[in-house]
Design a protein around this motif. Structure first.
Motif, short mmCIF file in Angstrom:
data_model
loop_
_atom_site.label_atom_id
_atom_site.label_comp_id
_atom_site.label_asym_id
_atom_site.label_seq_id
_atom_site.Cartn_x
_atom_site.Cartn_y
_atom_site.Cartn_z
N UNK A 97 -8.67 -15.14 4.40
CA UNK A 97 -7.78 -13.80 5.09
C UNK A 97 -8.69 -12.54 4.32
N UNK A 98 -9.72 -11.72 4.59
CA UNK A 98 -10.31 -10.53 4.44
C UNK A 98 -9.75 -9.27 5.02
N UNK A 99 -9.55 -8.19 4.29
CA UNK A 99 -9.22 -6.75 5.54
C UNK A 99 -10.98 -6.54 5.61
N UNK B 125 0.73 -0.99 -0.09
CA UNK B 125 0.23 0.32 -0.34
C UNK B 125 0.38 1.12 -0.11
N UNK B 126 1.71 1.29 0.86
CA UNK B 126 2.49 2.35 0.95
C UNK B 126 2.77 3.00 -0.39
N UNK C 223 -9.30 1.52 -2.33
CA UNK C 223 -10.54 1.65 -2.47
C UNK C 223 -10.44 0.03 -3.77
N UNK C 224 -9.41 0.48 -4.82
CA UNK C 224 -9.59 0.10 -6.40
C UNK C 224 -8.27 -1.51 -5.70
N UNK C 225 -7.55 -1.37 -4.99
CA UNK C 225 -6.57 -2.61 -4.49
C UNK C 225 -7.24 -3.24 -3.74
N UNK C 226 -8.00 -2.92 -3.08
CA UNK C 226 -7.83 -3.79 -1.35
C UNK C 226 -9.73 -4.18 -1.10
N UNK D 183 -6.22 9.15 -2.04
CA UNK D 183 -5.87 7.41 -1.71
C UNK D 183 -7.04 6.78 -1.49
N UNK D 184 -8.21 7.63 -0.95
CA UNK D 184 -9.52 6.69 -1.49
C UNK D 184 -9.49 5.77 -2.62
N UNK D 185 -9.19 6.60 -3.37
CA UNK D 185 -9.37 5.60 -4.62
C UNK D 185 -8.96 5.29 -5.19
#
Length: 164
Positions: free
Chosen positions: A117-119, A91-92, A142-145, A137-139
Motif C-alpha cells: 500500500x502506498x500514498x 496527518x490532522x 512531504x516529510x511524513x508521507x 503544510x507541504x514540508x
C-alpha cells in the motif's frame, strides 16, 4: 512419497524411545502403568506426526481452497479504507501540533500487484487565515508521507454577507 518416508522414520524413532525407556524401568509393579503411558505416548506421537505431515500421494496434493477473489478484494479494500482513516487522523494531528487547522484532508492510496500500500495523492484544504503556512503544510506532509501534497486555500464565508 516423502510424507510416507517421514512417517516411517518417526515410527522408528518412537520405537527406539519406547525400547530405551523400557530397559530402565522395573518389570513387575509398574507394568500396567508403563504400558498405559507407552500407549499414550505412541498415540500422541502418531497424531502429531500425521498432523504435521502434508498428505501427498503421487502428484496429487490436498490443499485448502483459495478464498474467493471477491473476498480477497473486499479484504484489501477494508484494509485500504482503515489505512486511509488512520493516515488522515495522523496527518490532522501532525498539522494541529504545528498550529495548522486543516479544513479537509483527502488521502488516496493504491495497492500494488505485490500487495504493498502506498500514498498516491494527498489533498489538503486550509483556511484563508493559514495561507502564509502553505509551505509549512507541504514540508510537514512531504516529510511524513513522502508525497508532495496539493494544498488549496478555501475562502471562508462571512456570516450575513451577500444575502439577497
Amino acid at each position: 512419497m516423502s510424507a510416507l518416508s517421514h512417517l516411517a522414520l518417526c515410527l522408528c524413532y518412537i520405537s527406539v524411545v519406547v525400547t530405551v525407556i523400557s530397559l530402565f524401568l522395573p518389570q513387575k509393579r509398574t507394568r500396567k502403568v508403563f504400558s498405559f503411558v507407552i500407549g499414550l505416548f505412541v498415540i500422541c506421537s502418531l497424531i502429531s506426526v500425521i498432523r504435521n505431515v502434508s498428505v501427498s500421494i503421487g502428484d496429487f496434493e490436498i490443499k485448502a481452497p483459495d478464498p474467493p477473489l471477491d473476498a480477497a478484494q473486499e479484504y484489501q479494500e477494508q484494509v485500504k479504507q482503515m489505512t486511509v482513516e488512520n493516515l488522515v487522523a495522523a496527518t490532522d494531528e501532525l498539522l494541529r501540533s504545528e498550529g495548522i487547522r486543516a479544513k479537509d484532508i483527502s488521502i488516496t492510496l493504491k495497492i500494488s500487484d505485490e500487495g504493498r500500500i502506498y500514498v498516491e495523492d494527498v489533498v489538503i484544504y486550509i483556511s484563508e487565515n493559514d495561507l502564509f503556512r502553505k509551505q509549512d503544510v507541504q514540508r510537514i506532509i512531504y516529510g511524513n508521507l513522502a508525497k508532495e501534497p496539493r494544498v488549496y486555500v478555501e475562502k471562508e464565508k462571512v456570516a450575513g454577507a451577500d444575502q439577497e
